[in-house]
Enzyme design. Structure first.
Site, PDB file in Angstrom:
ATOM      1  N   ILE A  94      28.209  49.152  37.137  1.00  0.00           N
ATOM      2  CA  ILE A  94      29.145  50.263  36.888  1.00  0.00           C
ATOM      3  C   ILE A  94      29.022  51.393  37.917  1.00  0.00           C
ATOM      4  CG2 ILE A  94      29.473  49.799  34.419  1.00  0.00           C
ATOM      5  CD1 ILE A  94      27.609  52.237  33.863  1.00  0.00           C
TER       6      ILE A  94
ATOM      7  N   LYS B 155      22.910  61.906  30.590  1.00  0.00           N
ATOM      8  CA  LYS B 155      23.799  61.421  29.515  1.00  0.00           C
ATOM      9  C   LYS B 155      24.818  62.498  29.141  1.00  0.00           C
ATOM     10  CE  LYS B 155      23.684  57.967  27.495  1.00  0.00           C
ATOM     11  NZ  LYS B 155      24.387  56.686  27.755  1.00  0.00           N
TER      12      LYS B 155
ATOM     13  N   TYR C  99      16.883  62.253  31.920  1.00  0.00           N
ATOM     14  CA  TYR C  99      17.714  61.263  31.209  1.00  0.00           C
ATOM     15  C   TYR C  99      18.767  61.976  30.362  1.00  0.00           C
ATOM     16  CZ  TYR C  99      18.986  58.245  27.279  1.00  0.00           C
ATOM     17  OH  TYR C  99      19.695  57.571  26.303  1.00  0.00           O
TER      18      TYR C  99
HETATM   19  N1  NAP Z   1      18.270  52.296  23.045  1.00  0.00           N
HETATM   20  C1  NAP Z   1      18.168  53.498  22.461  1.00  0.00           C
HETATM   21  O1  NAP Z   1      17.174  53.793  21.800  1.00  0.00           O
HETATM   22  C2  NAP Z   1      19.290  54.497  22.577  1.00  0.00           C
HETATM   23  C3  NAP Z   1      19.165  55.760  21.974  1.00  0.00           C
HETATM   24  C4  NAP Z   1      20.226  56.676  22.081  1.00  0.00           C
HETATM   25  C5  NAP Z   1      21.372  56.323  22.769  1.00  0.00           C
HETATM   26  N2  NAP Z   1      21.462  55.098  23.352  1.00  0.00           N
HETATM   27  C6  NAP Z   1      22.676  54.762  24.098  1.00  0.00           C
HETATM   28  O2  NAP Z   1      23.304  53.667  23.446  1.00  0.00           O
HETATM   29  C7  NAP Z   1      23.959  52.843  24.423  1.00  0.00           C
HETATM   30  C8  NAP Z   1      23.508  51.399  24.258  1.00  0.00           C
HETATM   31  O3  NAP Z   1      22.105  51.312  24.454  1.00  0.00           O
HETATM   32  P1  NAP Z   1      21.316  49.935  24.297  1.00  0.00           P
HETATM   33  O4  NAP Z   1      20.160  50.178  23.432  1.00  0.00           O
HETATM   34  O5  NAP Z   1      22.268  48.827  23.993  1.00  0.00           O
HETATM   35  O6  NAP Z   1      20.785  49.772  25.802  1.00  0.00           O
HETATM   36  P2  NAP Z   1      20.108  48.473  26.460  1.00  0.00           P
HETATM   37  O7  NAP Z   1      19.786  47.449  25.464  1.00  0.00           O
HETATM   38  O8  NAP Z   1      19.050  49.025  27.369  1.00  0.00           O
HETATM   39  O9  NAP Z   1      21.306  47.923  27.347  1.00  0.00           O
HETATM   40  C9  NAP Z   1      21.801  48.617  28.443  1.00  0.00           C
HETATM   41  C10 NAP Z   1      22.474  47.600  29.340  1.00  0.00           C
HETATM   42  O10 NAP Z   1      23.021  48.309  30.463  1.00  0.00           O
HETATM   43  C11 NAP Z   1      22.787  47.510  31.594  1.00  0.00           C
HETATM   44  N3  NAP Z   1      22.872  48.312  32.803  1.00  0.00           N
HETATM   45  C12 NAP Z   1      21.969  49.193  33.281  1.00  0.00           C
HETATM   46  N4  NAP Z   1      22.411  49.697  34.448  1.00  0.00           N
HETATM   47  C13 NAP Z   1      23.612  49.106  34.714  1.00  0.00           C
HETATM   48  C14 NAP Z   1      24.542  49.210  35.749  1.00  0.00           C
HETATM   49  N5  NAP Z   1      24.334  50.016  36.804  1.00  0.00           N
HETATM   50  N6  NAP Z   1      25.677  48.463  35.697  1.00  0.00           N
HETATM   51  C15 NAP Z   1      25.890  47.636  34.650  1.00  0.00           C
HETATM   52  N7  NAP Z   1      25.040  47.483  33.632  1.00  0.00           N
HETATM   53  C16 NAP Z   1      23.902  48.224  33.664  1.00  0.00           C
HETATM   54  C17 NAP Z   1      21.404  46.944  31.375  1.00  0.00           C
HETATM   55  O11 NAP Z   1      21.196  45.866  32.235  1.00  0.00           O
HETATM   56  P3  NAP Z   1      19.707  45.554  32.789  1.00  0.00           P
HETATM   57  O12 NAP Z   1      18.995  44.927  31.622  1.00  0.00           O
HETATM   58  O13 NAP Z   1      19.982  44.644  33.928  1.00  0.00           O
HETATM   59  O14 NAP Z   1      19.102  46.866  33.177  1.00  0.00           O
HETATM   60  C18 NAP Z   1      21.496  46.554  29.896  1.00  0.00           C
HETATM   61  O15 NAP Z   1      22.070  45.269  29.752  1.00  0.00           O
HETATM   62  C19 NAP Z   1      23.620  53.473  25.783  1.00  0.00           C
HETATM   63  O16 NAP Z   1      24.655  54.359  26.161  1.00  0.00           O
HETATM   64  C20 NAP Z   1      22.381  54.283  25.501  1.00  0.00           C
HETATM   65  O17 NAP Z   1      22.196  55.372  26.412  1.00  0.00           O
HETATM   66  C21 NAP Z   1      20.456  54.175  23.257  1.00  0.00           C
END
Ligand code: NAP
Length: 297
Positions: free
Chosen positions: A39, A131, A127
């Protein structure tokens, strides 16, 4: 007419669940993981959005390494902020809606009530700043963006991602047979990814725009959450309470970042089930063969 959805970050915890949820709702859905479309590459984003004639674009991709971001703030900003600008511009060009996921860490944690959407953001880390900047970019270029803030996401997909999730971390620590120390003085709203996906899709189908919170329901400390995890898993390791003074991290985190779901519930969306129930579902899913579906709604 079939609605067309594009999901970025489709291999992440939330992305996997959104793909499943949207397909179940009859959307023609295409998912891109980092290998298909990074992205941070504006041209790749534009071609993915335009090529699929998307009605709605969900951005689940994120740079989520909260502590590492203190060493490399520009890497976090590229993915969490500037890439959201690419997405917003591509959506404006294609007349598509953008759903951007954000975080409870946009708040400083000095509140003593679950945060509402109109509470003042004050991020404490690189971070969190990145965001919040992503939210601002989405809203700068689009009048109809939907921003969903969530907290402590855990879903079955976390077993396969590089970053994993808190539940899997606890299970690894339990397997090590060592005492486990977990902070008791940090409170959040751990959120089950299939429920987050379902509520986010509901908001889209109700034509909602602006900022919404979708957290896991009742505020809970990470220590209490760890205990519920071990109960649901049927294991009994020694878990000791610690605090943020003993357990220092590179990034500052809000001590209290529980999210209020009241705005979402006022629209008639179902409240979140108790956390113990969501964990039960998590562990049921964990034992299911790959590809079998979750029942959580
Ligand atoms: N996880 C939490 O605890 C948490 C808490 C609050 C908010 N959020 C938000 O919720 C949303 C979903 O989080 P999640 O837990 O599903 O995250 P996740 O499991 O870490 O998944 C994030 C995905 O984004 C991909 N990614 C990273 N950089 C990228 C890039 N430049 N281009 C394309 N893809 C990329 C990662 O790929 P790689 O594996 O290759 O890096 C991974 O597949 C995010 O917006 C996150 O900030 C998450």
């Amino acid at each position: 007419m079939t609605r067309r959805a594009v999901v970025f970050g489709a291999a992440g915890q939330l992305g996997v669940e959104l793909m499943r949820e949207l397909q179940a709702r009859g959307y023609a859905t295409i998912g891109f993981d980092r290998g298909d479309a990074d992205i941070t590459d504006g041209a790749a984003v534009e071609s993915a959005v335009a090529g699929h004639e998307a009605d709605v674009v969900f951005n689940c991709a994120a740079y989520n390494q909260v502590d590492v971001a203190e060493r490399e703030p520009s890497a976090a900003f590229q993915v969490n902020a500037l890439a959201v600008r690419h997405l917003a511009l591509a959506c404006r060009q294609a007349d598509a809606r953008l759903v951007q996921f954000s975080t409870d860490y946009v708040f400083d944690g000095f509140a003593h009530h679950p945060y509402a959407e109109d509470d003042h953001p004050h991020p404490l880390s690189a971070y969190a700043v990145s965001k919040l900047a992503g939210e601002l970019y989405a809203r700068a270029y689009l009048d109809n963006a939907l921003i969903v803030r969530t907290s402590g996401v855990y879903g079955p997909g976390g077993r396969k991602t590089a970053r994993g999730n808190f539940v899997e971390l606890m299970m690894r620590l339990a397997a090590s047979q060592q005492p486990i120390r977990v902070v008791q003085d940090h409170v959040a709203s751990p959120t089950f990814a299939p429920l987050l996906a379902a509520r986010a899709a509901d908001l889209v189908e109700r034509g909602q725009t602006g900022v919404f919170h979708i957290g896991g329901g009742a505020p809970i400390s990470w220590f209490q959450f760890a205990r519920l995890i071990f109960q649901a898993a049927g294991v009994d390791p020694l878990v000791l309470a610690t605090n943020h003074r003993e357990y220092r991290t590179a990034a500052r985190r809000p001590q209290y970042s529980a999210l209020s779901n009241a705005k979402m519930e006022r629209l008639g969306l179902p409240p979140m089930p108790p956390i113990a129930k969501a964990l039960e579902e998590y562990f049921a899913d964990r034992g299911r063969p790959a590809g079998a579906t979750s029942q959580a709604r």
